[in-house]
Design an enzyme around this catalytic site. Structure first.
Site, PDB file in Angstrom:
ATOM      1  N   PRO A 517       0.804  -1.227   0.000  1.00  0.00           N
ATOM      2  CA  PRO A 517       0.000   0.000   0.000  1.00  0.00           C
ATOM      3  C   PRO A 517       0.837   1.276   0.000  1.00  0.00           C
ATOM      4  CG  PRO A 517      -0.899  -1.577   1.536  1.00  0.00           C
ATOM      5  CD  PRO A 517       0.372  -2.176   1.007  1.00  0.00           C
ATOM      6  N   CYS A 518       0.366   2.220  -0.784  1.00  0.00           N
ATOM      7  CA  CYS A 518       1.125   3.456  -0.954  1.00  0.00           C
ATOM      8  C   CYS A 518       0.450   4.628  -0.287  1.00  0.00           C
ATOM      9  CB  CYS A 518       1.237   3.784  -2.420  1.00  0.00           C
ATOM     10  SG  CYS A 518      -0.367   4.242  -3.072  1.00  0.00           S
ATOM     11  N   ASN A 519      -0.729   4.407   0.290  1.00  0.00           N
ATOM     12  CA  ASN A 519      -1.517   5.580   0.683  1.00  0.00           C
ATOM     13  C   ASN A 519      -0.827   6.446   1.723  1.00  0.00           C
ATOM     14  OD1 ASN A 519      -1.840   3.485   2.418  1.00  0.00           O
ATOM     15  ND2 ASN A 519      -3.998   3.822   2.815  1.00  0.00           N
ATOM     16  N   LEU A 521       2.277   7.014   1.648  1.00  0.00           N
ATOM     17  CA  LEU A 521       3.464   7.561   0.980  1.00  0.00           C
ATOM     18  C   LEU A 521       3.089   8.575  -0.092  1.00  0.00           C
ATOM     19  CD1 LEU A 521       5.307   4.157   0.331  1.00  0.00           C
ATOM     20  CD2 LEU A 521       5.385   5.565   2.379  1.00  0.00           C
ATOM     21  N   ALA A 522       1.882   8.441  -0.599  1.00  0.00           N
ATOM     22  CA  ALA A 522       1.483   9.216  -1.776  1.00  0.00           C
ATOM     23  C   ALA A 522       1.306  10.694  -1.452  1.00  0.00           C
ATOM     24  CB  ALA A 522       0.186   8.651  -2.324  1.00  0.00           C
TER      25      ALA A 522
END
EC number: 2.1.1.37
Length: 557
Positions: A517-519, A521-522
């Site tokens: 999951p990137c949320n 980091l985004a």
DNA sequence: GCTACTATGAAAATAAGT
DNA sequence: ACTTATTTTCATAGTAGC
């Protein structure tokens, strides 16, 4: 004996994971003795193991491990007598364990004597006694949630410290260095040491920088010779692995990812070289990089080619040829209405420059396209599917809402990009591959391999979202796959035992693919861009955990 | 409960200017 | 080389309506 201590943070109950090569002697015996053997093999003393099993019952090995680790924190138990083995890495770990635990604190005593205090204060106190600051403790409590175990909290703090320490800018600050206590384990030291070595060779604190142009080791559309790369020894397969995440993560994140993933240099690629939309991503993998080939036909690479109908309404002052990153949300109707009104105020000729700038800024921010005179609109779901390289209607139907389609698509791979990297597998595995797919989403990796003509012999897929699992399952059936698709809900289900079992029945994995999951980091995340230790993004450590387990288990075979 | 809709900046890379 | 301006970004929380 080789012991790999893995520490990570997450709000959900989890344990520090240990495994070793010498515990495979699970021949005959009762289930209880097997279980004891299992944990003793990890380095826990038999007495404690028996006690922990008694407390938790035989069924729940995770809570047994949790208990054992809590013991380890609480007591200066004989466990710290390290195996008198020659392995230095495990001895480092145990030495630290000894040193740091020799302080005279006792969790159970605290519990007695501070009974009057609220649980929260009690916990903070306990952590403070262990050498953490009250700030660290409070933050950890907040993030891990009430009812978290001491082990979880210390995991969290440790992970946060690692992230900070990995950040060269933070190192220079006047803040007192956090105590790392017994979490200064073998793994941490090994990785940190490497990191420092590297930095030494690069003068001032060199962090990973994004390449410009962002073409990684090459893209099919740009003429450039494939460079040579040599992999660190620890990165060699089997299995092959392929990890993905957003390129523009907060500072230090990719350094940490790289250190965990065997020091392999990330390959940063923007999918705008593959399709009509940008998608800046980092990929860490140990695949060969020679003789890659793209999926055919090459997808349209400009907006006009991808969306021919928009051409008619496209004003000359909108000079975009590529879309920006396809995200999980789309522009609102109110916005397009505001824009329409702003444009209609100036019918004759081109709108004034400040209006052009306003409109273009919004177009770029929300990936709007022209669908009529003065009329802009967000992309349709099927257009996003196409741009990302999925078959039309891939995410359609089966009870999925429109909002969820955008979300699933926005979180997915760009198929052509990933396929280009995976194409080298076709010659390596002419009979097909056995794939372990973590955080599968809507099956970008599976679709890529399928379109490359690589048979999927077995796919073990882990995906939290039910709608996504349904999408993959439905695609699997529609494409008449001959192999076997096994899916799991949660990466936590894949513990050492389960993996051993799977690897045994499947015959090992050829490649482990995952984009965690990137949320957190985004850049689009206004609320919880917490970095790699964020609630969801910390699942990266599960990717590493599982990959490392697969590596170890397969090495034994 | 689900679904659609809308408002909500900041961090960091890159480009441009001096 | 340094400073300033511009550009980009796998999103969340709250609300309203069903």
């Amino acid at each position: 004996m080789y012991i790999c201590l893995f520490i990570h943070s997450n709000h959900t109950p989890r344990c520090v994971y240990l495994h070793c090569e010498a515990n495979s002697n699970t021949g005959s015996g009762t289930s209880q003795s097997k279980l004891i053997l299992h944990f003793v093999g990890m380095g826990f003393p038999e007495k404690l193991v028996a006690q922990a099993i008694e407390e938790n019952g035989e069924g729940n090995s995770e809570s047994i491990l949790e208990t054992l680790l809590t013991y380890s924190v609480l007591e200066n138990s004989p466990q710290q007598q390290k195996p008198s083995d020659s392995d230095h890495s495990s001895s480092d770990y145990y030495e630290n364990f000894d040193d740091d635990l020799s302080d005279s604190y006792s969790w159970s005593e605290d519990e007695e004597s501070t009974d009057s205090l609220p649980i929260k204060d009690k916990t903070v106190l306990a952590l403070a006694k262990m050498g953490y600051t009250t700030d660290e403790a409070s933050i950890a409590m907040e993030r891990c949630g009430p009812g978290s175990s001491i082990a979880e909290l210390t995991d969290f703090i440790c992970a946060a410290q690692m992230a900070k320490a990995a950040d060269p800018f933070l190192l220079d600050e006047e803040k007192p260095k956090p105590k790392r206590k017994f979490f200064e384990n073998e793994l941490w030291k090994r990785k940190r040491h490497r990191g420092c070595d590297r930095r030494m060779t690069f003068e001032d604190g060199e962090t990973i920088r994004l390449p410009n142009p962002m073409i990684g080791y090459g893209v099919p559309t740009e003429l450039c010779p494939t460079p040579y790369r040599s992999l660190p020894e620890g990165a060699m397969g089997p299995p092959y692995f392929y990890y993905e995440n957003v390129a523009l993560a907060p500072k230090g994140v990719w350094d940490t990812i790289k250190r965990f993933l065997y020091d392999v240099e990330p390959e940063f690629v923007d999918s705008k070289y593959f399709c009509a939309a940008a998608r800046k991503r980092g990929y860490v993998h140990n695949l060969p990089i020679n003789n890659r080939f793209p999926l055919l036909p090459l997808p349209p690479r400009t907006i006009h080619e991808a969306l021919p109908l928009s051409r008619r309404w496209w004003p000359s002052w909108d000079t975009r040829t590529k879309l920006n990153c396809l995200q999980t949300c789309i522009g609102s109707a109110k916005l397009t209405e505001r824009i329409r009104k702003a444009l209609e105020d100036h019918q004759e000729g081109e709108p004034p420059l400040h209006v052009q700038k306003y409109v273009l800024d919004e177009c770029r921010k929300w990936n709007l396209v022209w669908v009529g005179r003065n009329k802009l609109a967000p992309l349709e779901c099927d257009e996003v599917e196409m741009l990302l390289g999925f078959p039309k209607n891939h995410t359609r139907g089966g009870g999925i809402s429109r909002t969820d389609r955008y979300k699933s698509l926005g979180n997915s791979f760009q198929v052509d990009t990933v396929a280009y990297h995976l194409s080298v597998l076709r010659d390596l595995f002419p009979g097909g591959v056995k794939l372990l797919s973590l955080f599968s989403g809507i099956g970008g990796a599976e679709v890529a391999l399928h379109r490359l003509g690589i048979p999927l012999k077995t796919v073990v897929s882990v995906e939290k979202s039910e709608v996504n699992r349904n999408i993959v399952r439905s695609w699997w059936e529609q494409t008449n796959q001959k192999g076997n698709l096994i899916d799991f809900n949660d990466v936590q289900e894949l513990d050492g035992d389960r993996l051993e079992q799977l690897i045994h029945s499947v015959g090992g994995f050829d490649i482990v693919i995952g984009g965690s999951p990137c949320n957190n980091l985004a850049g689009s995340n206004r609320h919880h861009r917490d970095g790699l230790e964020g609630k969801e993004s910390s699942l990266f450590y599960d990717y590493f955990r599982i990959l490392d387990l697969v590596k170890c288990i397969m090495a034994k075979r």
